[in-house]
Design a protein around this motif. Structure first.
Motif, mmCIF file in Angstrom:
data_model
loop_
_atom_site.group_PDB
_atom_site.id
_atom_site.type_symbol
_atom_site.label_atom_id
_atom_site.label_comp_id
_atom_site.label_asym_id
_atom_site.label_seq_id
_atom_site.Cartn_x
_atom_site.Cartn_y
_atom_site.Cartn_z
ATOM 1 N N PRO A 48 35.029 40.972 33.431
ATOM 2 C CA PRO A 48 33.966 41.410 34.352
ATOM 3 C C PRO A 48 34.581 41.937 35.657
ATOM 4 O O PRO A 48 35.544 41.366 36.166
ATOM 5 C CB PRO A 48 33.165 40.126 34.587
ATOM 6 N N ILE A 49 34.000 43.002 36.188
ATOM 7 C CA ILE A 49 34.570 43.624 37.388
ATOM 8 C C ILE A 49 33.473 44.388 38.123
ATOM 9 O O ILE A 49 32.496 44.847 37.511
ATOM 10 C CB ILE A 49 35.744 44.554 37.007
ATOM 11 N N THR A 50 33.620 44.525 39.401
ATOM 12 C CA THR A 50 32.626 45.235 40.211
ATOM 13 C C THR A 50 33.128 46.632 40.567
ATOM 14 O O THR A 50 34.308 46.947 40.391
ATOM 15 C CB THR A 50 32.340 44.460 41.505
ATOM 16 N N LYS A 51 32.218 47.423 41.080
ATOM 17 C CA LYS A 51 32.569 48.778 41.507
ATOM 18 C C LYS A 51 33.543 48.700 42.685
ATOM 19 O O LYS A 51 33.440 47.846 43.554
ATOM 20 C CB LYS A 51 31.298 49.523 41.912
ATOM 21 N N GLY A 52 34.517 49.619 42.690
ATOM 22 C CA GLY A 52 35.455 49.674 43.806
ATOM 23 C C GLY A 52 36.903 49.560 43.352
ATOM 24 O O GLY A 52 37.221 49.512 42.154
ATOM 25 N N HIS A 53 37.799 49.499 44.322
ATOM 26 C CA HIS A 53 39.239 49.439 44.058
ATOM 27 C C HIS A 53 39.680 47.977 43.956
ATOM 28 O O HIS A 53 39.336 47.164 44.808
ATOM 29 C CB HIS A 53 39.995 50.152 45.187
ATOM 30 N N HIS A 54 40.474 47.673 42.922
ATOM 31 C CA HIS A 54 40.851 46.276 42.680
ATOM 32 C C HIS A 54 42.328 46.159 42.282
ATOM 33 O O HIS A 54 42.893 47.051 41.641
ATOM 34 C CB HIS A 54 40.008 45.668 41.552
ATOM 35 N N ASN A 55 42.902 45.024 42.655
ATOM 36 C CA ASN A 55 44.216 44.625 42.167
ATOM 37 C C ASN A 55 44.005 43.639 41.023
ATOM 38 O O ASN A 55 43.259 42.656 41.172
ATOM 39 C CB ASN A 55 45.038 43.966 43.274
ATOM 40 N N VAL A 56 44.641 43.914 39.913
ATOM 41 C CA VAL A 56 44.416 43.093 38.715
ATOM 42 C C VAL A 56 45.746 42.552 38.198
ATOM 43 O O VAL A 56 46.751 43.270 38.157
ATOM 44 C CB VAL A 56 43.729 43.918 37.605
ATOM 45 N N VAL A 57 45.734 41.275 37.827
ATOM 46 C CA VAL A 57 46.913 40.639 37.232
ATOM 47 C C VAL A 57 46.508 39.971 35.919
ATOM 48 O O VAL A 57 45.600 39.137 35.896
ATOM 49 C CB VAL A 57 47.535 39.587 38.177
ATOM 50 N N PHE A 58 47.165 40.359 34.819
ATOM 51 C CA PHE A 58 47.001 39.688 33.531
ATOM 52 C C PHE A 58 48.241 38.818 33.317
ATOM 53 O O PHE A 58 49.371 39.295 33.456
ATOM 54 C CB PHE A 58 46.928 40.701 32.378
ATOM 55 N N TYR A 59 48.062 37.560 32.949
ATOM 56 C CA TYR A 59 49.230 36.736 32.631
ATOM 57 C C TYR A 59 48.905 35.834 31.445
ATOM 58 O O TYR A 59 47.769 35.389 31.254
ATOM 59 C CB TYR A 59 49.688 35.915 33.838
ATOM 60 N N TYR A 60 49.929 35.597 30.644
ATOM 61 C CA TYR A 60 49.752 34.839 29.402
ATOM 62 C C TYR A 60 50.458 33.492 29.487
ATOM 63 O O TYR A 60 51.604 33.406 29.917
ATOM 64 C CB TYR A 60 50.315 35.611 28.208
ATOM 65 N N ARG A 61 49.744 32.445 29.099
ATOM 66 C CA ARG A 61 50.308 31.106 29.016
ATOM 67 C C ARG A 61 49.881 30.517 27.676
ATOM 68 O O ARG A 61 48.692 30.403 27.387
ATOM 69 C CB ARG A 61 49.808 30.239 30.166
ATOM 70 N N SER A 62 50.848 30.160 26.863
ATOM 71 C CA SER A 62 50.552 29.650 25.519
ATOM 72 C C SER A 62 49.598 28.465 25.596
ATOM 73 O O SER A 62 49.886 27.479 26.292
ATOM 74 C CB SER A 62 51.840 29.225 24.811
ATOM 75 N N PRO A 63 48.459 28.525 24.920
ATOM 76 C CA PRO A 63 47.511 27.407 24.937
ATOM 77 C C PRO A 63 48.159 26.109 24.466
ATOM 78 O O PRO A 63 48.934 26.097 23.519
ATOM 79 C CB PRO A 63 46.421 27.869 23.950
ATOM 80 N N TYR A 64 47.858 25.045 25.169
ATOM 81 C CA TYR A 64 48.320 23.690 24.867
ATOM 82 C C TYR A 64 49.819 23.482 25.103
ATOM 83 O O TYR A 64 50.362 22.430 24.743
ATOM 84 C CB TYR A 64 47.958 23.293 23.419
ATOM 85 N N LEU A 65 50.481 24.460 25.708
ATOM 86 C CA LEU A 65 51.899 24.286 26.016
ATOM 87 C C LEU A 65 52.097 23.177 27.045
ATOM 88 O O LEU A 65 52.954 22.305 26.881
ATOM 89 C CB LEU A 65 52.492 25.602 26.524
#
Length: 878
Positions: free
Chosen positions: A837-854
């Motif tokens: 979900p995201i709103t109108k406008g300029h945004h900084n986005v970070v995707f990061y992965y962490r193994s579930p249950y690690l």
């Protein structure tokens, strides 16, 4: 006077050295004889080892040496996926560090050296166990070790090098188990079983079941009081639980990963049925009883050599052992045998899933069990009774009569092999009857020759039935793939996916270390094949192959570059494709892309229509449900909804063929859905579909799964159409692009007597409409500023309200997203991808992965280790 030559007593060090060297040297001799790299022009690569594991080993090298985050996640695995499962199932052997010394085309040599080491270490481990338990302490140790290392399971599964560590660790686990039961000291068992759990959880499951059976046998054998045995049993159970808890840091995240992939194929319905006539498995006692046909669907590989098999059977009849221990040993043996043909028991050993190829993967445990009892039987005071020998001889006669009578139905053994085995059995019986005190040295030499000679014969004859990949086929292709992929990284260091029209294996991306959309592996998440099949790509339960992309899917899935094989012109002016880069795709619409690099064998093109890994899209995608089975209509609706286009127009329009010609087939007014049969059986039959493009747009033909390499071959304008052969859904073939007014002929040539023209339809892409939608979506592309396999950072400018940040990252609970520093909850769209979900406008986005249950696993492991350490310190102080 008889001359008796005394047998010299060997040292333990000498026995262990020879126990390693005998299997190592024997197999090295065979590999040299076959000319396998580094000893010649062939390789050890075959079947899955050549089509899958070798690529995973290359991936292992790149992970360790270049980007360690690939241990957790990689975009080289289909469209992106968790890789802890890959490491757990394929790559956790400590011996794999050897692979780091063999880059590129030398990898095949590294795998051979790795395999040889596993042969040698298996013999060494078994010999060590025999001597520690004082089951065998003389020269016979070497024969037992060689039989163990070259057992039928090992030879048949040599290509499954990922499993072979279990033969090294199993004797150590069993020694630790006996030590636990006899001395109440659990740490040896806990240590080795924990290592096995981490090395290969799949094999550890089977060994875990076996330790339960072995514990019951050993407790009955020791003949202690019931309460003492009960305490020992609970001590065994507790030690197993501790092993699992120590390995939790690995097992928890891997378990979750497998639950999302391999675990979804677990059988829920149990049927008490037999899989074949049980007595057929006696053929597997014969040396050489293995060939290629036994890989997908055969009997269990239980060969250990006839002399030791006879010794195993004699244990059940030997009065030196208590009736109770022999009865339990017999029941365990029967349980094993029933497991080889009763489905529910077979499923138990395989953790609820029928194996895809390589059946009865647990048969190494039965071979170990037979060798263990044979070692107990063939001690210094061994002397079989007359009635035991009569029973065994009668049983052997029945076996050989059966085998000779049904030889024509057992395609994996020959008359020569059965005759050889019968002769070995006769000599083995004579060896057991003749007293050893007459000539001890000759007696021991004959034992060694019988056991080692038969084991070597089985190895050589069985492996001769298998064909292997040549070194040039593997090495030249690997060198070129790496060269082309590396050149692309020099051109563009950003995040993108790469398509290709040539393919050696579906794991080429892991071999070449680049992002793509193809993969073959047991840990493939089911949502990926489902999606790929929906858009017209070849797919199966364990694989996907991105070879049939359209302009729409190439754009959607960030296929920014395409690697293609280069055609060369011979002296007659005709073109031919270089055979070192096997073509699997016809991609005419590459003429719309710009060339960015080229060498002697390949060209690389840039696709300017490719979207970013994430982009702004209509919120309507969250509620979109697509039920159409037509891959092009699926693509059209998906792309339109993403772009927020609500018009009734379609990106693809159905086209009619101008003319259809039938050769040796009845005419028909309707093509698709019709079954055509040859008029004259022995004459060629074909259908020629002709059309002339009315625009310069791309034209695509759909072909149903009934039209495959088993039923027909295809050509386009007289040239063979290259197509990946295996698919279970309708695929899309690109047949024209920028060819307005130029006649196109697509020919279907029957390879069988009849063919069903399933879903054969012609479509044209509305190029201007596609360009319009593409520009709309590109206007809200995520601009990636930094990236790795587990973290992507970028900026995006969302220009409209009611939009989401759509990604082509497969949805996983392991992915987390921050928008402008705030954690946001992700959603799953079209049952495949992650949206934010995201709103109108300029945004900084970070995707990061962490193994579930690690983290949970790390916590459990840490608490367990700290607790155990505390208990040990407390007891020592006390």
């Amino acid at each position: 006077m008889r001359l008796s030559i005394r047998v010299p007593k060997p040292t333990k060090k000498l026995l262990l050295t020879f126990s390693f060297l005998f299997p190592f040297v024997l197999m090295m001799g065979y590999f040299m004889y076959r000319g396998m790299a580094p000893f010649g022009s062939s390789t050890i690569l075959t079947v899955d080892l050549g089509q899958q594991y070798v690529d995973f080993f290359s991936y292992y090298r790149s992970t360790i040496l270049s980007h360690p985050t690939s241990f957790f996640y990689s975009f080289a695995k289909d469209l992106g996926g968790d890789t802890l499962g890959i490491f757990a199932y394929y790559l956790m052997s400590p011996l794999n560090v050897i692979i780091l010394l063999f880059p590129g085309k030398l990898l095949s040599s590294g795998i051979l050296i790795l395999t040889l080491l596993k042969y040698g270490l298996s013999g060494l481990s078994f010999a060590w166990m025999l001597m520690k338990l004082k089951l065998q302490t003389n020269w016979r140790v070497i024969a037992f070790a060689t039989s163990y290392a070259l057992m039928g399971w090992m030879i048949a599964n040599q290509l499954n090098v990922i499993w072979l560590d279990v033969l090294i660790l199993l004797p150590l686990v069993i020694y630790g188990l006996i030590k636990l039961l006899d001395t109440k000291k659990p740490w040896t068992f806990i240590c080795w079983f924990t290592i096995l759990l981490i090395d290969n959880y799949y094999m550890a499951w089977m060994v875990g079941i076996f330790t339960f059976l072995f514990t019951i046998f050993h407790l009955f054998e020791t003949n202690q009081r019931f309460k003492t045995n009960l305490r020992s049993f609970f001590r065994y159970v507790g030690s197993g639980i501790i092993s699992v808890l120590i390995a939790a840091c690995f097992l928890f995240p891997v378990g979750y990963s497998l639950a999302q992939s391999k675990g979804t194929y677990t059988e829920t319905a149990i049927k008490w049925t037999t899989e074949y006539f049980p007595f057929n498995m006696v053929a597997k006692l014969i040396p050489g009883s293995f060939n290629f046909d036994q890989m997908p669907d055969g009997q269990p590989n239980i060969f250990i050599g006839m002399l030791l098999t006879i010794a195993f059977l004699l244990f059940m009849l030997d009065s030196r052992w208590s009736i109770k221990s022999r009865l339990v040993a017999g029941l365990i043996s029967i349980f094993f045998i029933c497991s080889f043909f009763l489905q529910p028991l077979d499923l138990l050993w395989h953790a609820g899933q029928f194996p895809v190829w390589y059946p009865y993967r647990f048969s190494f445990l039965f071979s170990f069990w037979m060798l263990y009892l044979a070692a107990k039987e063939l001690t210094g005071n061994f002397k079989p009774s007359t009635h035991s020998l009569i029973i065994i001889t009668t049983f052997l006669i029945i076996i050989y009569v059966f085998l000779f009578h049904y030889l024509d139905k057992l395609t994996y053994i020959t008359n020569v092999e059965v005759s050889f085995s019968a002769a070995i059995s006769a000599v083995a019986l004579i060896w057991m009857i003749v007293p050893s005190n007459g000539s001890p040295l000759l007696y021991e030499l004959l034992f060694m020759m019988l056991v080692i000679g038969e084991s070597a014969t089985n190895a050589f004859t069985s492996l001769n039935n298998i064909s292997y990949v040549s070194q040039s086929e593997f090495g030249n292709y690997t060198t070129q793939l790496t060269k082309t992929a590396s050149k692309l990284k020099e051109i563009d260091s950003g995040f993108y996916r790469v398509g290709q029209t040539f393919l050696r294996t579906k794991d080429d991306p892991m071999q070449g270390d680049y992002n793509s959309a193809s993969h073959f592996g047991s840990t493939l998440e089911p949502s990926i094949p489902s999606f790929m099949g929906s858009i017209g790509q070849p797919d199966g339960d364990g694989f996907v192959t991105y070879t049939n992309g359209t302009q729409v899917t190439d754009s959607l899935l960030s296929m920014k570059y395409f690697m293609t094989s280069k055609s060369v012109v011979n002296l007659s002016g005709k073109t031919k494709t270089v055979t070192s880069l096997p073509e699997v795709s016809n991609k005419t619409d590459l003429n719309r892309q710009s060339e960015v690099s080229s060498d002697a064998l390949t060209k690389t093109y840039k696709n300017n229509s490719a979207l970013s890994i994430a982009f702004g899209a209509s919120k309507a995608i969250q509620s979109l449900t697509l039920k159409t089975k037509d891959p092009l209509m699926y693509q059209s609706e998906l792309y339109k909804v993403l772009a927020g286009d609500k018009s009734a127009s379609s990106l693809f329009n159905v086209q009619n063929f101008d003319n259809v010609t039938f050769v040796n087939l009845p005419s028909a007014t309707q093509i698709t859905g019709t079954i055509f049969k040859r008029k004259e059986i022995l004459k060629p039959a074909e259908i020629k579909l002709k059309f002339t493009p009315k625009t310069n747009g791309s034209y695509y033909l759909t072909l149903g799964s009934a039209l495959n390499s088993d039923t027909a071959t295809f050509s386009l304008n007289g040239k063979e159409l290259k197509q990946y052969p295996t698919y279970r859904n309708t695929i899309v073939v690109n047949v024209a692009s920028k060819q307005k007014g130029k006649p196109i002929t697509f020919t279907i040539k029957l390879t069988k007597q009849s063919v069903w023209l399933q879903n054969v339809s012609l479509y044209s892409l509305n190029q201007s409409y596609f360009n319009k939608l593409n520009q709309t979506l590109k206007s809200e592309n995520l601009k990636v500023t930094s990236h790795s396999n587990t973290k992507i950072t970028g900026t995006v400018n969302i220009k409209k309200k009611n939009h989401v940040l759509m990604t082509t990252i497969p949805y996983s609970k392991g992915w987390h997203v921050k928008v402008d520093g705030q954690e946001v909850k992700t959603t799953k769209v079209i049952k495949t991808f992650m949206a934010v979900p995201i709103t109108k406008g300029h945004h900084n986005v970070v995707f990061y992965y962490r193994s579930p249950y690690l983290i949970a696993g790390l916590l459990v492991s840490s608490v367990t280790i700290i607790g155990i350490t505390g208990i040990i310190i407390y007891k020592k102080r006390k």
